[in-house]
Design a protein around this motif. Structure first.
Motif, PDB file in Angstrom:
ATOM      1  N   SER A   1     -13.940   5.941   9.762  1.00 60.71           N
ATOM      2  CA  SER A   1     -14.377   6.746   8.619  1.00 60.71           C
ATOM      3  C   SER A   1     -13.376   6.610   7.471  1.00 60.71           C
ATOM      4  O   SER A   1     -12.222   6.228   7.666  1.00 60.71           O
ATOM      5  N   ASP A   2     -13.836   6.945   6.268  1.00 63.65           N
ATOM      6  CA  ASP A   2     -12.946   6.944   5.103  1.00 63.65           C
ATOM      7  C   ASP A   2     -11.760   7.873   5.329  1.00 63.65           C
ATOM      8  O   ASP A   2     -10.642   7.589   4.905  1.00 63.65           O
ATOM      9  N   THR A   3     -12.009   8.992   6.013  1.00 64.60           N
ATOM     10  CA  THR A   3     -10.940   9.965   6.290  1.00 64.60           C
ATOM     11  C   THR A   3      -9.848   9.346   7.159  1.00 64.60           C
ATOM     12  O   THR A   3      -8.656   9.511   6.877  1.00 64.60           O
ATOM     13  N   ILE A   4     -10.239   8.635   8.203  1.00 61.19           N
ATOM     14  CA  ILE A   4      -9.254   8.002   9.096  1.00 61.19           C
ATOM     15  C   ILE A   4      -8.502   6.893   8.359  1.00 61.19           C
ATOM     16  O   ILE A   4      -7.286   6.761   8.490  1.00 61.19           O
ATOM     17  N   ILE A   5      -9.222   6.103   7.560  1.00 68.25           N
ATOM     18  CA  ILE A   5      -8.575   5.027   6.798  1.00 68.25           C
ATOM     19  C   ILE A   5      -7.565   5.614   5.829  1.00 68.25           C
ATOM     20  O   ILE A   5      -6.431   5.131   5.728  1.00 68.25           O
ATOM     21  N   GLU A   6      -7.946   6.676   5.137  1.00 66.63           N
ATOM     22  CA  GLU A   6      -7.037   7.327   4.184  1.00 66.63           C
ATOM     23  C   GLU A   6      -5.808   7.891   4.916  1.00 66.63           C
ATOM     24  O   GLU A   6      -4.678   7.734   4.453  1.00 66.63           O
ATOM     25  N   LYS A   7      -6.034   8.533   6.037  1.00 67.91           N
ATOM     26  CA  LYS A   7      -4.922   9.093   6.806  1.00 67.91           C
ATOM     27  C   LYS A   7      -3.973   7.985   7.275  1.00 67.91           C
ATOM     28  O   LYS A   7      -2.751   8.154   7.229  1.00 67.91           O
ATOM     29  N   ALA A   8      -4.525   6.860   7.690  1.00 69.62           N
ATOM     30  CA  ALA A   8      -3.699   5.724   8.127  1.00 69.62           C
ATOM     31  C   ALA A   8      -2.807   5.243   6.983  1.00 69.62           C
ATOM     32  O   ALA A   8      -1.615   4.964   7.181  1.00 69.62           O
ATOM     33  N   GLN A   9      -3.379   5.163   5.788  1.00 69.36           N
ATOM     34  CA  GLN A   9      -2.593   4.723   4.628  1.00 69.36           C
ATOM     35  C   GLN A   9      -1.469   5.707   4.315  1.00 69.36           C
ATOM     36  O   GLN A   9      -0.357   5.293   3.984  1.00 69.36           O
ATOM     37  N   VAL A  10      -1.760   6.994   4.447  1.00 69.61           N
ATOM     38  CA  VAL A  10      -0.749   8.013   4.177  1.00 69.61           C
ATOM     39  C   VAL A  10       0.381   7.926   5.212  1.00 69.61           C
ATOM     40  O   VAL A  10       1.565   7.919   4.856  1.00 69.61           O
ATOM     41  N   VAL A  11       0.019   7.833   6.485  1.00 72.90           N
ATOM     42  CA  VAL A  11       1.034   7.764   7.547  1.00 72.90           C
ATOM     43  C   VAL A  11       1.915   6.528   7.379  1.00 72.90           C
ATOM     44  O   VAL A  11       3.138   6.596   7.525  1.00 72.90           O
ATOM     45  N   LEU A  12       1.298   5.397   7.047  1.00 78.21           N
ATOM     46  CA  LEU A  12       2.063   4.152   6.894  1.00 78.21           C
ATOM     47  C   LEU A  12       2.696   4.009   5.513  1.00 78.21           C
ATOM     48  O   LEU A  12       3.529   3.128   5.300  1.00 78.21           O
ATOM     49  N   ASP A  13       2.281   4.858   4.579  1.00 72.67           N
ATOM     50  CA  ASP A  13       2.770   4.827   3.195  1.00 72.67           C
ATOM     51  C   ASP A  13       2.459   3.490   2.521  1.00 72.67           C
ATOM     52  O   ASP A  13       3.329   2.849   1.916  1.00 72.67           O
ATOM     53  N   VAL A  14       1.198   3.057   2.656  1.00 72.76           N
ATOM     54  CA  VAL A  14       0.717   1.822   2.038  1.00 72.76           C
ATOM     55  C   VAL A  14      -0.687   2.055   1.481  1.00 72.76           C
ATOM     56  O   VAL A  14      -1.332   3.045   1.820  1.00 72.76           O
ATOM     57  N   ASN A  15      -1.149   1.133   0.656  1.00 68.89           N
ATOM     58  CA  ASN A  15      -2.535   1.120   0.192  1.00 68.89           C
ATOM     59  C   ASN A  15      -3.153  -0.178   0.677  1.00 68.89           C
ATOM     60  O   ASN A  15      -2.806  -1.252   0.187  1.00 68.89           O
ATOM     61  N   PHE A  16      -4.036  -0.080   1.664  1.00 64.05           N
ATOM     62  CA  PHE A  16      -4.655  -1.268   2.226  1.00 64.05           C
ATOM     63  C   PHE A  16      -5.460  -2.011   1.160  1.00 64.05           C
ATOM     64  O   PHE A  16      -6.091  -1.382   0.309  1.00 64.05           O
ATOM     65  N   PRO A  17      -5.497  -3.346   1.244  1.00 64.55           N
ATOM     66  CA  PRO A  17      -6.359  -4.107   0.339  1.00 64.55           C
ATOM     67  C   PRO A  17      -7.830  -3.860   0.685  1.00 64.55           C
ATOM     68  O   PRO A  17      -8.159  -3.451   1.807  1.00 64.55           O
ATOM     69  N   GLU A  18      -8.710  -4.119  -0.273  1.00 66.82           N
ATOM     70  CA  GLU A  18     -10.140  -3.839  -0.096  1.00 66.82           C
ATOM     71  C   GLU A  18     -10.739  -4.575   1.099  1.00 66.82           C
ATOM     72  O   GLU A  18     -11.564  -4.018   1.822  1.00 66.82           O
ATOM     73  N   ASP A  19     -10.340  -5.839   1.319  1.00 64.08           N
ATOM     74  CA  ASP A  19     -10.928  -6.583   2.434  1.00 64.08           C
ATOM     75  C   ASP A  19     -10.546  -5.960   3.776  1.00 64.08           C
ATOM     76  O   ASP A  19     -11.356  -5.889   4.698  1.00 64.08           O
ATOM     77  N   TYR A  20      -9.325  -5.444   3.890  1.00 62.53           N
ATOM     78  CA  TYR A  20      -8.913  -4.797   5.145  1.00 62.53           C
ATOM     79  C   TYR A  20      -9.607  -3.443   5.303  1.00 62.53           C
ATOM     80  O   TYR A  20     -10.035  -3.086   6.398  1.00 62.53           O
TER      81      TYR A  20
ATOM     82  N   GLY B   1       1.246 -13.013  20.991  1.00 58.86           N
ATOM     83  CA  GLY B   1       1.895 -13.140  22.288  1.00 58.86           C
ATOM     84  C   GLY B   1       2.965 -14.218  22.362  1.00 58.86           C
ATOM     85  O   GLY B   1       3.365 -14.617  23.446  1.00 58.86           O
ATOM     86  N   MET B   2       3.414 -14.689  21.217  1.00 57.89           N
ATOM     87  CA  MET B   2       4.424 -15.739  21.182  1.00 57.89           C
ATOM     88  C   MET B   2       5.748 -15.232  20.599  1.00 57.89           C
ATOM     89  O   MET B   2       6.583 -16.014  20.185  1.00 57.89           O
ATOM     90  N   GLY B   3       5.917 -13.908  20.549  1.00 60.87           N
ATOM     91  CA  GLY B   3       7.146 -13.339  20.021  1.00 60.87           C
ATOM     92  C   GLY B   3       7.056 -12.926  18.567  1.00 60.87           C
ATOM     93  O   GLY B   3       7.837 -12.113  18.104  1.00 60.87           O
ATOM     94  N   GLU B   4       6.120 -13.502  17.838  1.00 64.86           N
ATOM     95  CA  GLU B   4       5.986 -13.154  16.425  1.00 64.86           C
ATOM     96  C   GLU B   4       4.790 -12.242  16.238  1.00 64.86           C
ATOM     97  O   GLU B   4       3.825 -12.288  17.005  1.00 64.86           O
ATOM     98  N   LEU B   5       4.861 -11.406  15.229  1.00 64.54           N
ATOM     99  CA  LEU B   5       3.751 -10.544  14.844  1.00 64.54           C
ATOM    100  C   LEU B   5       3.224 -11.031  13.501  1.00 64.54           C
ATOM    101  O   LEU B   5       3.991 -11.496  12.658  1.00 64.54           O
ATOM    102  N   TYR B   6       1.910 -10.931  13.307  1.00 66.22           N
ATOM    103  CA  TYR B   6       1.294 -11.213  12.014  1.00 66.22           C
ATOM    104  C   TYR B   6       1.123  -9.870  11.328  1.00 66.22           C
ATOM    105  O   TYR B   6       0.538  -8.946  11.900  1.00 66.22           O
ATOM    106  N   CYS B   7       1.620  -9.776  10.086  1.00 62.40           N
ATOM    107  CA  CYS B   7       1.637  -8.493   9.387  1.00 62.40           C
ATOM    108  C   CYS B   7       1.146  -8.607   7.953  1.00 62.40           C
ATOM    109  O   CYS B   7       1.369  -9.634   7.299  1.00 62.40           O
ATOM    110  N   LEU B   8       0.500  -7.544   7.486  1.00 63.17           N
ATOM    111  CA  LEU B   8       0.297  -7.402   6.050  1.00 63.17           C
ATOM    112  C   LEU B   8       1.675  -7.112   5.468  1.00 63.17           C
ATOM    113  O   LEU B   8       2.367  -6.206   5.930  1.00 63.17           O
ATOM    114  N   ASN B   9       2.082  -7.885   4.468  1.00 59.02           N
ATOM    115  CA  ASN B   9       3.406  -7.728   3.881  1.00 59.02           C
ATOM    116  C   ASN B   9       3.237  -7.193   2.459  1.00 59.02           C
ATOM    117  O   ASN B   9       2.921  -7.936   1.535  1.00 59.02           O
ATOM    118  N   PHE B  10       3.459  -5.896   2.298  1.00 61.31           N
ATOM    119  CA  PHE B  10       3.259  -5.241   1.012  1.00 61.31           C
ATOM    120  C   PHE B  10       4.386  -5.529   0.025  1.00 61.31           C
ATOM    121  O   PHE B  10       4.323  -5.105  -1.126  1.00 61.31           O
TER     122      PHE B  10
END
Length: 157
Positions: free
Chosen positions: A27-46, A103-112
């Motif tokens: 839901s929009d509420t969960i997405i908004e809460k996730a952005q607040v907790v992580l202190d980021v603004n997700f891109p539109e595609d995500y 699973g190879m030791g590296e993580l793929y991340c959105l880099n703000f």
């Protein structure tokens, strides 16, 4: 644009729905809460991905997302739970949000802290446990949409 790449990926996902296990759209509420907790603004595609799928297992790949409001009592593939966990365990920088653990030791991340020409975060590598000064944060994809499209194509092949 990255939303076009996302839409191409979505079409491939729908054409190969036998490989899909999703968590139901967030839901929009969960997405908004996730952005607040992580202190980021997700891109539109995500955000669109989160609204469509929440999180997604496609064949053997697991794309992290959000699918329940209680992030603290969650687990993989919850991006908020995973990212907050890595921030606590290895002091992962706050400008990174986890998308995939191949699973190879590296993580793929959105880099703000590394934005593309549309002011969206690029997808970069991060190696937990290594000091920030030794991280190269190699750019893997220019956008989430590009990342998702490539992951889906690879899995189909």
């Amino acid at each position: 644009m990255s939303i076009e790449k996302y839409n191409q990926a979505k079409n491939l996902i729908e054409e190969n729905d036998y490989l899909v296990d999703d968590f139901g759209g967030a839901s929009d509420t969960i997405i908004e809460k996730a952005q607040v907790v992580l202190d980021v603004n997700f891109p539109e595609d995500y955000k669109t991905f989160l609204a469509d799928y929440g999180a997604l297992t496609f064949g053997s790949i697991e794309i992290y997302g959000v699918f329940k409001e209680d992030f603290e009592d969650s687990g993989i593939p919850d991006t908020v739970w995973s990212t907050m966990n890595e921030r606590k365990l290895v002091d992962m920088p706050k400008h990174l949000t986890i998308l995939l653990n191949p699973g190879m030791g590296e993580l793929y991340c959105l880099n703000f802290a590394d934005l593309n020409s549309h002011n969206e975060p690029k997808v970069t590598s991060y190696y937990p446990g290594f000091p920030e000064t030794s991280q190269q944060n190699e750019v893997l994809y220019d956008s989430f949409g590009e990342f998702l499209l490539d992951m889906i194509k690879e899995e189909i092949e």
